[in-house]
Design a protein around this motif. Sequence first.
Motif, PDB file in Angstrom:
ATOM      1  N   MET A  92       0.852  -1.187   0.000  1.00 50.90           N
ATOM      2  CA  MET A  92       0.000   0.000   0.000  1.00 50.90           C
ATOM      3  C   MET A  92       0.885   1.233   0.000  1.00 50.90           C
ATOM      4  SD  MET A  92      -1.324   0.053   3.966  1.00 50.90           S
ATOM      5  CE  MET A  92      -1.892  -1.638   3.880  1.00 50.90           C
ATOM      6  N   GLY A  93       0.298   2.354  -0.376  1.00 53.12           N
ATOM      7  CA  GLY A  93       1.093   3.572  -0.376  1.00 53.12           C
ATOM      8  C   GLY A  93       0.361   4.726  -1.015  1.00 53.12           C
ATOM      9  N   ALA A  94       1.118   5.742  -1.373  1.00 56.50           N
ATOM     10  CA  ALA A  94       0.570   6.933  -2.015  1.00 56.50           C
ATOM     11  C   ALA A  94       1.599   7.481  -2.982  1.00 56.50           C
ATOM     12  CB  ALA A  94       0.211   7.990  -0.971  1.00 56.50           C
ATOM     13  N   ILE A 108      10.002  19.538 -16.373  1.00 52.85           N
ATOM     14  CA  ILE A 108      10.540  18.721 -15.289  1.00 52.85           C
ATOM     15  C   ILE A 108       9.363  18.100 -14.540  1.00 52.85           C
ATOM     16  CG2 ILE A 108      12.692  19.996 -15.014  1.00 52.85           C
ATOM     17  CD1 ILE A 108      11.415  21.532 -12.724  1.00 52.85           C
ATOM     18  N   ASN A 109       9.590  16.924 -13.970  1.00 51.92           N
ATOM     19  CA  ASN A 109       8.539  16.277 -13.191  1.00 51.92           C
ATOM     20  C   ASN A 109       9.153  15.478 -12.050  1.00 51.92           C
ATOM     21  OD1 ASN A 109       9.637  14.235 -14.698  1.00 51.92           O
ATOM     22  ND2 ASN A 109       7.737  13.562 -15.639  1.00 51.92           N
ATOM     23  N   ALA A 110       8.325  15.153 -11.074  1.00 55.12           N
ATOM     24  CA  ALA A 110       8.821  14.428  -9.897  1.00 55.12           C
ATOM     25  C   ALA A 110       7.669  13.697  -9.227  1.00 55.12           C
ATOM     26  CB  ALA A 110       9.484  15.384  -8.915  1.00 55.12           C
ATOM     27  N   VAL A 111       8.013  12.608  -8.552  1.00 51.11           N
ATOM     28  CA  VAL A 111       7.046  11.823  -7.786  1.00 51.11           C
ATOM     29  C   VAL A 111       7.648  11.503  -6.420  1.00 51.11           C
ATOM     30  CG1 VAL A 111       5.721   9.676  -7.634  1.00 51.11           C
ATOM     31  CG2 VAL A 111       6.103  10.738  -9.860  1.00 51.11           C
ATOM     32  N   ILE A 112       6.864  11.661  -5.369  1.00 54.35           N
ATOM     33  CA  ILE A 112       7.213  11.164  -4.040  1.00 54.35           C
ATOM     34  C   ILE A 112       6.269   9.999  -3.733  1.00 54.35           C
ATOM     35  CG2 ILE A 112       7.368  11.686  -1.580  1.00 54.35           C
ATOM     36  CD1 ILE A 112       7.892  14.585  -2.328  1.00 54.35           C
ATOM     37  N   ASN A 113       6.834   8.858  -3.325  1.00 55.39           N
ATOM     38  CA  ASN A 113       6.047   7.634  -3.184  1.00 55.39           C
ATOM     39  C   ASN A 113       6.309   6.954  -1.830  1.00 55.39           C
ATOM     40  OD1 ASN A 113       6.292   4.339  -4.704  1.00 55.39           O
ATOM     41  ND2 ASN A 113       4.563   5.236  -3.636  1.00 55.39           N
ATOM     42  N   PRO A 114       5.580   7.340  -0.775  1.00 50.55           N
ATOM     43  CA  PRO A 114       5.637   6.557   0.468  1.00 50.55           C
ATOM     44  C   PRO A 114       5.046   5.168   0.184  1.00 50.55           C
ATOM     45  CG  PRO A 114       4.577   8.701   0.796  1.00 50.55           C
ATOM     46  CD  PRO A 114       4.661   8.482  -0.673  1.00 50.55           C
ATOM     47  N   HIS A 115       5.832   4.116   0.416  1.00 49.04           N
ATOM     48  CA  HIS A 115       5.421   2.779  -0.015  1.00 49.04           C
ATOM     49  C   HIS A 115       5.719   1.757   1.075  1.00 49.04           C
ATOM     50  CE1 HIS A 115       4.718  -0.531  -2.841  1.00 49.04           C
ATOM     51  NE2 HIS A 115       5.821  -1.093  -2.374  1.00 49.04           N
ATOM     52  N   TYR A 116       4.713   0.919   1.362  1.00 48.06           N
ATOM     53  CA  TYR A 116       4.898  -0.171   2.330  1.00 48.06           C
ATOM     54  C   TYR A 116       4.633  -1.492   1.651  1.00 48.06           C
ATOM     55  CZ  TYR A 116       4.167  -3.385   6.181  1.00 48.06           C
ATOM     56  OH  TYR A 116       4.252  -4.462   7.016  1.00 48.06           O
ATOM     57  N   ASP A 117       5.576  -2.421   1.784  1.00 44.94           N
ATOM     58  CA  ASP A 117       5.438  -3.783   1.288  1.00 44.94           C
ATOM     59  C   ASP A 117       5.543  -4.726   2.478  1.00 44.94           C
ATOM     60  OD1 ASP A 117       6.666  -6.476   0.372  1.00 44.94           O
ATOM     61  OD2 ASP A 117       6.060  -5.580  -1.531  1.00 44.94           O
ATOM     62  N   GLU A 118       4.624  -5.694   2.559  1.00 40.59           N
ATOM     63  CA  GLU A 118       4.581  -6.602   3.701  1.00 40.59           C
ATOM     64  C   GLU A 118       5.917  -7.307   3.915  1.00 40.59           C
ATOM     65  OE1 GLU A 118       1.775 -10.304   5.276  1.00 40.59           O
ATOM     66  OE2 GLU A 118       2.028  -9.923   3.129  1.00 40.59           O
ATOM     67  N   GLY A 119       6.624  -7.635   2.828  1.00 42.67           N
ATOM     68  CA  GLY A 119       7.880  -8.358   2.971  1.00 42.67           C
ATOM     69  C   GLY A 119       9.114  -7.483   3.054  1.00 42.67           C
ATOM     70  N   TYR A 120       9.019  -6.225   2.580  1.00 40.87           N
ATOM     71  CA  TYR A 120      10.194  -5.347   2.534  1.00 40.87           C
ATOM     72  C   TYR A 120      10.040  -4.094   3.385  1.00 40.87           C
ATOM     73  CZ  TYR A 120      11.524  -8.315  -1.380  1.00 40.87           C
ATOM     74  OH  TYR A 120      11.855  -9.396  -2.170  1.00 40.87           O
TER      75      TYR A 120
END
Length: 202
Positions: A92-94, A108-120
Amino acid sequence: MKRIVYALIVAIFSICSSKAQYYIGFRDSKYAILGYTIDNKWQLQFDHSVFSEHFKYQYIRISGGYNYTKGQIGLSANVYGGITYCNSFYDMGAKIYGYYLPLKWFGINAVINPHYDEGYDYKTCYMIGTLFRVTNEFSVLAQFNTIPEYRQSEDRVKIGLSIKVKNLHVSPMISVPTNGNTKTVRVLFGFKYEIPYKKKNI
């Protein structure tokens, strides 16, 4: 988690809007996508993997968010959650995305991605990129990206093209790891086709 994802999938197909723009596509050579935008602002999307594995290990994701554009500036934010059919893992994340076009031929472009993986576990991933517009339909892209293409975050440089003709947007990319391991160089293909909306006669 699985019940929430399934409920959101049902919601995508049950929501009706006369101003919805449906689309289908493919991303990162691994995921078929189906979704739509409402008033060119709100967006819902369903992703389904096409891994060369048993069906129970296929991955499904639901995401939704909001897009804002004004002149040469664009911003969007969405949240997502995904799981395999057999619940071998979930994530899950955003994603918060922005672009700026100071010149007709450069952006120019950019992405910020807070990300949670059950295994990592959790990691804040990101992408920073540039766009060189050759014509209104054809652009050259260059990016530094740590957003997972499958599950693990990797430091990668991506170079590719953005081709848009009417309702079709195609984006082939070459993804190269910064650690020099040429065995993991990937050719990624993505496209998005917006289905023309036909207004119903009353």
